[in-house]
Design a protein around this motif. Structure first.
Motif, PDB file in Angstrom:
ATOM      1  N   UNK B 263     138.594  59.193  43.591  1.00  0.00           N
ATOM      2  CA  UNK B 263     139.725  58.936  44.493  1.00  0.00           C
ATOM      3  C   UNK B 263     139.253  58.802  45.949  1.00  0.00           C
ATOM      4  N   UNK B 264     139.392  57.611  46.507  1.00  0.00           N
ATOM      5  CA  UNK B 264     138.970  57.418  47.899  1.00  0.00           C
ATOM      6  C   UNK B 264     140.013  57.933  48.887  1.00  0.00           C
ATOM      7  N   UNK B 265     139.523  58.433  50.026  1.00  0.00           N
ATOM      8  CA  UNK B 265     140.385  58.777  51.158  1.00  0.00           C
ATOM      9  C   UNK B 265     139.991  57.807  52.266  1.00  0.00           C
ATOM     10  N   UNK B 266     140.757  56.730  52.357  1.00  0.00           N
ATOM     11  CA  UNK B 266     140.310  55.581  53.156  1.00  0.00           C
ATOM     12  C   UNK B 266     140.214  55.874  54.651  1.00  0.00           C
ATOM     13  N   UNK B 267     141.126  56.693  55.172  1.00  0.00           N
ATOM     14  CA  UNK B 267     141.115  56.929  56.614  1.00  0.00           C
ATOM     15  C   UNK B 267     140.005  57.890  57.028  1.00  0.00           C
ATOM     16  N   UNK B 268     139.337  58.452  56.033  1.00  0.00           N
ATOM     17  CA  UNK B 268     138.304  59.436  56.363  1.00  0.00           C
ATOM     18  C   UNK B 268     136.937  59.084  55.784  1.00  0.00           C
ATOM     19  N   UNK B 269     136.856  57.979  55.073  1.00  0.00           N
ATOM     20  CA  UNK B 269     135.578  57.613  54.458  1.00  0.00           C
ATOM     21  C   UNK B 269     135.035  58.728  53.573  1.00  0.00           C
ATOM     22  N   UNK B 270     135.933  59.325  52.820  1.00  0.00           N
ATOM     23  CA  UNK B 270     135.544  60.339  51.852  1.00  0.00           C
ATOM     24  C   UNK B 270     135.982  59.884  50.465  1.00  0.00           C
ATOM     25  N   UNK B 271     135.339  60.410  49.450  1.00  0.00           N
ATOM     26  CA  UNK B 271     135.754  60.141  48.069  1.00  0.00           C
ATOM     27  C   UNK B 271     135.710  61.461  47.307  1.00  0.00           C
ATOM     28  N   UNK B 272     136.749  61.692  46.506  1.00  0.00           N
ATOM     29  CA  UNK B 272     136.760  62.861  45.629  1.00  0.00           C
ATOM     30  C   UNK B 272     136.426  62.401  44.216  1.00  0.00           C
ATOM     31  N   UNK B 273     135.594  63.162  43.568  1.00  0.00           N
ATOM     32  CA  UNK B 273     135.196  62.838  42.188  1.00  0.00           C
ATOM     33  C   UNK B 273     135.390  64.090  41.343  1.00  0.00           C
ATOM     34  N   UNK B 274     136.253  63.983  40.330  1.00  0.00           N
ATOM     35  CA  UNK B 274     136.440  65.156  39.469  1.00  0.00           C
ATOM     36  C   UNK B 274     135.707  64.959  38.149  1.00  0.00           C
ATOM     37  N   UNK B 275     135.087  66.037  37.688  1.00  0.00           N
ATOM     38  CA  UNK B 275     134.474  66.071  36.357  1.00  0.00           C
ATOM     39  C   UNK B 275     135.378  66.891  35.462  1.00  0.00           C
ATOM     40  N   UNK B 276     135.868  66.290  34.383  1.00  0.00           N
ATOM     41  CA  UNK B 276     136.824  67.008  33.531  1.00  0.00           C
ATOM     42  C   UNK B 276     136.130  68.054  32.666  1.00  0.00           C
ATOM     43  N   UNK B 277     136.752  69.243  32.636  1.00  0.00           N
ATOM     44  CA  UNK B 277     136.330  70.245  31.662  1.00  0.00           C
ATOM     45  C   UNK B 277     136.825  69.796  30.289  1.00  0.00           C
TER      46      UNK B 277
END
Lengths: 256, 410
Positions: B263-277
């Motif tokens: 999931x990108x956070x466009x205004x902050x140039x960050x991306x979240x990546x989740x690894x599913x259990x």
């Protein structure tokens, strides 16, 4: 631990502004508490205290950046010095705040254009040129946190947050750069409280579509003439590395 | 666990969906032209297809629609709604079964959904669609097998496909991409398994297949893929018929795989990546949600993870413990924040993080209800989360608990 009241009986208000790259504004105040108890105004690299009597903060104010150690560069021109100032300001912006970064870039470009509009009459034109006025532009205090409550030992400090602010000597212009983020209740509550309780505060919200416009243009339409013609009322342009005596003298001479 | 653990979150309502409280990985909110607010809910498994929950009054939700699957050997784990069009993913439990694919429904009368189109992805090596993304009314992005796709490894069967749904009665695939080496005939070698599992189990975790594909209006030329053991991909989809890799980031191995959401956070140039259990009792701990510095999208750099509660406290309470779905900032009647991140963490419930300092994400709220009655495990298993534009949180339990409606005090 000594604490101070924000508001004095006669309506005199000290506003504490924490700014720049900080992770916890409370620690900034706590760290400087001893020194602060002796002052009613100051400008440091991450803290500003302002009240009705404080002159506006300009790029040439001492305290916000140490320009004496700007690096092994021959500062042989005003434009070189301005580039150093530009870098100093950029260093106070989070790399993860695209909107603030682009706003500041556009602001600094804008003031470079604004100074070309200044009429300089003799004999000043023999001493200064238009570009020298650039350091009289208002100083942006990025990632602003304004203390909103009485300072006391009983509860955690609370801060209203803005993308940046300017102190013009008359108003704290708090700038919200339009974001697509939904505002959360606690953040809004603090902003509402600040607006209600601090007469110095004026909030300007610049919509997201203006911020995201592809052409790099400072949204000057959101600011008044006093902001845009920042040289009005000043006698001479001062650079950012001025001796304290000179700074104090001309600060007293300025028209607020 | 018999009591609710919570901080800065309050339960407004709890709806067990008429006894069919197994919630899959799809929740989407529709606001009808009459102002009715309907939460569409995908189910973890049969017999139910999807449920429409009237959440106009979030303190008093009620079922207004609940549909049946065509048979018991399939599921509809994922759905999305855009305007009045509901897209539903059909996945089958055995290769080659039908229906497998995407069905579109007109839900302008939400009590009576009308099918308006079906796109089949059934085939001899296909289980159909596991997850889909549909936010622009024009394209559905799916993780699915395909009739003409033969995976080298049986669990590498879901590939990225872009389906043009502008004409619902004649949906067509306009582009696809898969992890190089996973298709029979690829010149690249088959990617090495992270934690190899027996080949006779179709649902095993050691897969190089797609899970989520997120495409946002802010960057319609980018697809953000969670490719399970393959990690996170950013694709350039400016030419939909020929997606191209912009960048790839994977913590696997040494981390135990199963990238789920990117999931990108466009205004902050960050991306979240989740690894599913994917395993009970912390067998695959730690399943993290990573925060990536994406200022240079071609060089993604991990800078932190969302802090999880102690494994010794949650790991052996029963069921899964760790990251899963995030609220995805999708357009529409949806909470959007680049600072507040909300996720479903199975037995650690719904957790809310402040990402103001991306180097040190801070837990600011959580809600962990007791394990629901009739669940396969003794704990809550928060599987999915959706937050509306007013900050109301809707969360689903994987097995029996149905939907929990909460408000945040943050």
């Amino acid at each position: 631990m000594g604490r101070w009241s924000l508001c004095h009986g006669d309506g005199y208000i000290n506003t504490f502004i924490i700014y720049g790259l900080i992770t916890n504004p409370e620690t900034v105040i706590k760290r400087l508490e001893t020194d602060l108890s002796k002052q009613t105004e100051c400008l440091t690299s991450n803290l500003a205290i302002v009240n009705f009597n404080t002159s506006g903060f300009r790029l040439n104010n001492p305290g916000w950046a140490d320009l004496k150690n700007a690096g092994p560069i021959n500062i042989d021109s005003t434009s070189t010095m301005f580039e150093i100032v530009r870098e100093k300001i950029k260093s106070k912006i989070s790399p993860f705040s695209k909107n603030t970064n682009s706003f500041i870039r556009d602001y600094l470009d804008y003031i470079e254009v604004q100074v070309t509009k200044i009429n300089i009459s003799k004999p000043q034109n023999e001493l200064f040129d238009q570009y020298d006025w650039i350091f009289s532009a208002w100083l942006p205090l990025t990632h602003t946190h304004i203390l909103i409550d009485e300072l006391n030992d009983k509860k955690p400090m609370e801060f209203a947050e803005f993308d940046l602010c300017y102190w013009t000597g008359q108003k704290i212009l708090c700038i919200n750069l339009g974001s697509s983020s939904s505002i959360i209740q606690s953040k809004q509550r603090k902003i509402d409280y600040l607006k209600k309780s601090n007469p110095l505060v004026e909030i300007i919200t610049i919509p997201k579509n203006i911020i995201l416009k592809k052409e790099k243009k400072f949204p000057s339409e959101f600011f008044d003439t006093d902001f845009k013609e920042f040289w009005n009322g000043l006698k001479i342009p001062l650079g950012p590395n001025q001796p304290p005596v000179l700074s104090q003298y001309f600060s007293d001479q300025s028209i607020k | 666990m018999s009591e609710t653990l919570s901080k800065n979150m309050r339960l407004l309502d709890h709806n067990t969906l008429g006894g069919f409280g197994g919630v899959g990985e799809g929740m989407a909110l529709q606001v009808t032209n009459k102002g009715k607010r309907v939460l569409w809910i995908a189910h973890e498994g049969p017999p139910k297809n999807f449920t429409g929950l009237d959440v106009t009054d979030p303190k008093n939700t009620r079922i207004i629609c609940q549909t049946e699957l065509k048979h018991q050997n399939m599921r509809s784990n994922s759905l999305e709604v855009t305007g009045d069009i509901l897209a539903v993913a059909y996945q089958v439990y055995e290769l080659g079964l039908e229906p497998a694919g995407v069905e579109l429904f007109d839900v302008s009368d939400p009590e009576n959904p009308k099918s308006i189109g079906f796109h089949s992805t059934a085939g001899p090596h296909s289980r159909g669609v596991h997850c889909l993304w549909f936010v622009d009314g024009e394209y559905v992005h799916i993780a699915s097998g395909a009739p003409d796709f033969t995976p080298r490894h049986p669990r590498d069967d879901q590939i990225y496909q872009i389906i043009d749904v502008r004409n619902p009665s004649k949906m067509e695939e306009v582009g696809r991409w898969w992890y190089p080496g996973t298709r029979e005939g690829d010149t690249e070698p088959l990617p090495e398994r992270i934690i190899p599992e027996p080949l006779d189990e179709l649902r095993g975790g050691d897969a190089f297949r797609l899970h989520n594909s997120n495409v946002y209006p802010e960057r319609p030329d980018r697809a953000y893929l969670g490719y399970i053991d393959g990690g996170a991909f950013i694709l350039d989809i400016s030419n939909k018929s020929k997606p191209e890799v912009v960048s790839h980031w994977s913590p696997h191995n040494p981390y135990p795989g199963f990238t789920h959401t990117v999931m990108p956070l466009f205004e902050r140039d960050l991306i979240l990546v989740s690894d599913e259990c994917i395993k009970d009792d912390a067998e695959d701990w730690p399943k993290l949600t990573w925060v990536l510095d994406a200022r240079n999208e071609k060089n993604l750099v991990p800078i932190s993870t969302l802090p999880l509660p102690p494994v010794e406290e949650f790991g052996h309470k029963g069921g899964r413990f760790g990251s899963h779905n995030l609220h995805e900032n999708r357009p529409g009647p949806s909470f959007h924040s680049e600072e507040i991140i909300i996720g479903a963490f199975f037995n650690a419930g719904i957790r809310v993080y402040n990402l103001r300092n991306p180097y040190q994400p801070e837990l600011i709220a959580y809600f962990v209800p007791p394990g629901p009655e009739n669940s396969r495990v003794p704990t809550i298993q928060m599987n999915e989360v959706y937050v509306d534009e007013n900050g109301i949180v809707y969360a689903g339990d994987r097995w029996a608990g149905g939907v929990y409606v909460m408000e945040m005090d943050i």
